[in-house]
Design a protein around this motif. Structure first.
Motif, short mmCIF file in Angstrom:
data_model
loop_
_atom_site.label_atom_id
_atom_site.label_comp_id
_atom_site.label_asym_id
_atom_site.label_seq_id
_atom_site.Cartn_x
_atom_site.Cartn_y
_atom_site.Cartn_z
N MET A 187 8.11 -8.31 24.22
CA MET A 187 7.92 -9.21 25.36
C MET A 187 8.31 -10.65 25.03
O MET A 187 8.57 -11.43 25.95
CB MET A 187 6.47 -9.12 25.85
N ARG A 188 8.40 -11.00 23.78
CA ARG A 188 8.83 -12.36 23.42
C ARG A 188 10.25 -12.64 23.90
O ARG A 188 10.64 -13.80 24.04
CB ARG A 188 8.73 -12.58 21.92
N ASN A 278 -2.41 -8.69 24.07
CA ASN A 278 -1.30 -9.62 24.26
C ASN A 278 -1.31 -10.26 25.65
O ASN A 278 -1.05 -11.47 25.78
CB ASN A 278 0.03 -8.91 24.01
N ARG A 281 -3.23 -13.44 26.33
CA ARG A 281 -2.70 -14.72 25.84
C ARG A 281 -1.85 -15.35 26.93
O ARG A 281 -0.94 -14.72 27.47
CB ARG A 281 -1.86 -14.50 24.59
N VAL A 284 1.96 -15.22 26.59
CA VAL A 284 2.60 -13.97 26.98
C VAL A 284 2.75 -13.90 28.49
O VAL A 284 3.82 -13.57 29.02
CB VAL A 284 1.79 -12.77 26.45
N ARG A 287 5.51 -15.94 29.88
CA ARG A 287 6.85 -15.46 29.59
C ARG A 287 7.18 -14.18 30.35
O ARG A 287 8.31 -13.98 30.78
CB ARG A 287 7.00 -15.22 28.09
N VAL A 288 6.19 -13.31 30.53
CA VAL A 288 6.43 -12.01 31.15
C VAL A 288 6.45 -12.09 32.67
O VAL A 288 7.35 -11.54 33.33
CB VAL A 288 5.36 -11.00 30.70
#
Length: 524
Positions: A187-188, A278, A281, A284, A287-288
């Motif tokens: 996922m990063r 995750n 956070r 995360v 970003r997702v």
């Protein structure tokens, strides 16, 4: 009989009910789906029968609860004896096709026992959940060695995207600063654009194949299950959708420290899974979720393309469109990732029905708050096609009367959703055997009750606590509500349809007629 409508049955994998403009999301762009809702019916309290891909879809396709059809988790075979929408619609003259995902596991042992060749015409239908597999692609191909019959990989290679597994290397990976391939599984990397150009992405390709099916079906009514793989993970979108949204569009997580104070053991065990840790956070989520939203808008844009095509070929005015999802996505709500459990983020699904014909004019643009279930679609489709609903088999209820604005004296009092988490690591944390992991939710639209085998129940008041932050499963003041819903659940179990090999009409016609048929028992 009125002309049979075409049925376009669209499903987006892992699409939350509240991630559409027409269902209240403040910034997502979904004008095509919003327009369908504005000229159709938007069922705002629709629930999946199981918040996991496989069992949810088996319920959608069979019109039966997971308890009844038995395929309770991914890769649990659907019994060869179960009928699906293809079995009901094909005798009524429909071509019933699939483009995309079903997550159906065929009953190999059942076919072997009956001597059915999986490659025969009957065997193919039994292997594909009753659909003609115009193009099946379940969308998850992480191995480097992929079955040679995966058409999307072959398509990518033909377009010049070489590799052992172009699905992974191009459609679901990004490119790093030094030209390296960055897997979308991590996922990063999901804030980067997929390596594949948008016009060759999964969503674009799936839409193209849907158009091919429709083009080839002009000589008969058709039902197409158009089953998009996205926005299911890997959460990676092609440009320009990868950066269409930013962290500013991310709604704060529906997760509080308060709900950790009274954790249910099963919820706590799921919170220990990698995806939950995750998604708890903020880094995360920020970003997702923009990538997730980008995938939804991309899908919406391609639906616009598909609808324009239906209008171009003159089929739009006789095509009923259903837009739904198999389940939602926690995205960090309640400190959880993925789905499987019964909070609204996971178990509630979008359900939009657009019937362009005059008989649906009375309900255009309506928000319908009555309880709807995924299993309602099969009987609805059968009625649209002009058939007789086999009420001794199907456990859903046709939505036709709601869509046409007919007077309905009584509607469903409860909706039910089921889970079987035997395959998940939570089972180890809870020290359970594989047959001890059943859970079931029942809701009357206000109160939501969740029964877990071997553990206390949960209870939520969706009216005073729509965010489901206050678990009333042990609150003495709510004892009466818990007992009422527990009894309703017991009643539900007793009413499952297990006598599926003979119709209720046949039973009614034979009742009390043994003597007339020559069975003279009991006479002097």
């Amino acid at each position: 009989m009125a002309k049979q409508p075409n049925i376009l049955f669209i499903m987006a994998d892992q699409l939350r009910a509240d991630y559409l403009g027409c269902t209240g999301h403040p910034s997502i762009k979904t004008p095509t789906i919003d327009a369908l809702a504005a000229s159709g019916v938007n069922f705002t309290k629709a629930y999946t029968q199981a918040p996991v891909c496989g069992p949810s879809r088996m319920s959608f396709y069979t019109g039966r609860y997971a308890f009844s059809h038995g395929a309770t988790y991914n890769n649990v075979p659907l019994k060869v004896s179960e009928q699906s929408m293809g079995d009901y619609l094909r005798p009524l003259g429909y071509r019933v096709g699939l483009v995309g995902k079903t997550h159906m596991k065929k009953d190999v042992e059942g076919m072997q026992r009956l001597g059915v060749d999986p490659e025969s015409s009957r065997g193919v239908l039994l292997s594909e959940c009753g659909f003609e597999p115009y193009e099946r692609d379940d969308g998850l191909h992480p191995d480097q060695t992929v079955s040679p019959d995966l058409a999307y990989n072959e398509y990518l290679r033909e377009q010049g995207f070489a590799g052992d597994n172009p699905w992974h290397e191009w459609a679901n990976s990004a490119e790093g600063e030094d030209g390296e391939t960055l897997s979308g599984w991590y996922m990063r990397n999901c804030d980067r654009a997929a390596r594949v150009p948008e016009e060759h992405s999964e969503t674009a390709y799936t839409t193209n194949r849907a158009m091919d099916f429709i083009r080839e079906s002009a000589d008969q009514p058709w039902c197409l299950h158009l089953s998009y793989i996205k926005p299911h993970w890997p959460y990676i979108a092609p440009a320009p959708y990868h950066d269409m949204y930013t962290a500013a569009d991310v709604i704060p997580a529906n997760a509080t420290e308060q709900e950790k104070e009274n954790l249910h053991p099963v919820i706590e065990a799921f919170m220990g899974h990698d995806e939950s840790v995750n998604f708890s956070r903020e880094e995360v989520r920020e970003r997702v979720i923009p990538a997730y939203m980008g995938l939804i808008t991309q899908l919406d844009d391609h639906l616009a393309r598909l609808i324009a095509y239906l209008k171009e070929i003159g089929q739009y005015d006789n095509t009923v469109i259903v837009m739904t999802a198999d389940h939602g996505d926690y995205l960090g709500d309640h400190w959880l990732g993925e789905k499987e459990l019964f909070h609204e983020a996971s178990a509630r699904i979008p359900m939009i029905v657009h019937d362009p014909r005059p008989q649906a004019d009375a309900t255009r643009g309506q928000l319908d708050e009555r309880l709807v279930e995924a299993i309602d679609l099969v009987p609805t489709f059968v009625e649209w096609a002009g058939g007789q609903v086999p009420d001794h088999i199907l456990e859903g209820r046709s939505l036709l009367s709601l869509i046409q604005g007919d007077r309905v004296e009584s509607w469903r009092e409860y909706a039910v959703s089921e889970a079987d988490y035997a395959w998940r690591k939570a089972r180890f944390a809870l020290e359970l055997e594989p047959d001890q992991t059943r859970a079931i939710m029942i809701t009357d639209g206000r109160w939501k009750y969740v029964h877990y085998e071997h553990f206390r129940p949960q209870l939520f008041d969706l009216q005073s606590d729509p965010q489901e932050q206050n678990d009333l499963g042990q609150d003495s003041a709510c004892k009466e509500q818990r007992e009422r819903l527990e009894q309703a659940l017991y009643d539900w179990y007793r009413m499952r349809k297990t006598r599926t090999t003979i119709s209720n009409a046949t039973v009614a016609n034979m009742t009390g007629k043994a003597h007339a048929r020559g069975y003279l028992f009991g006479l002097w």
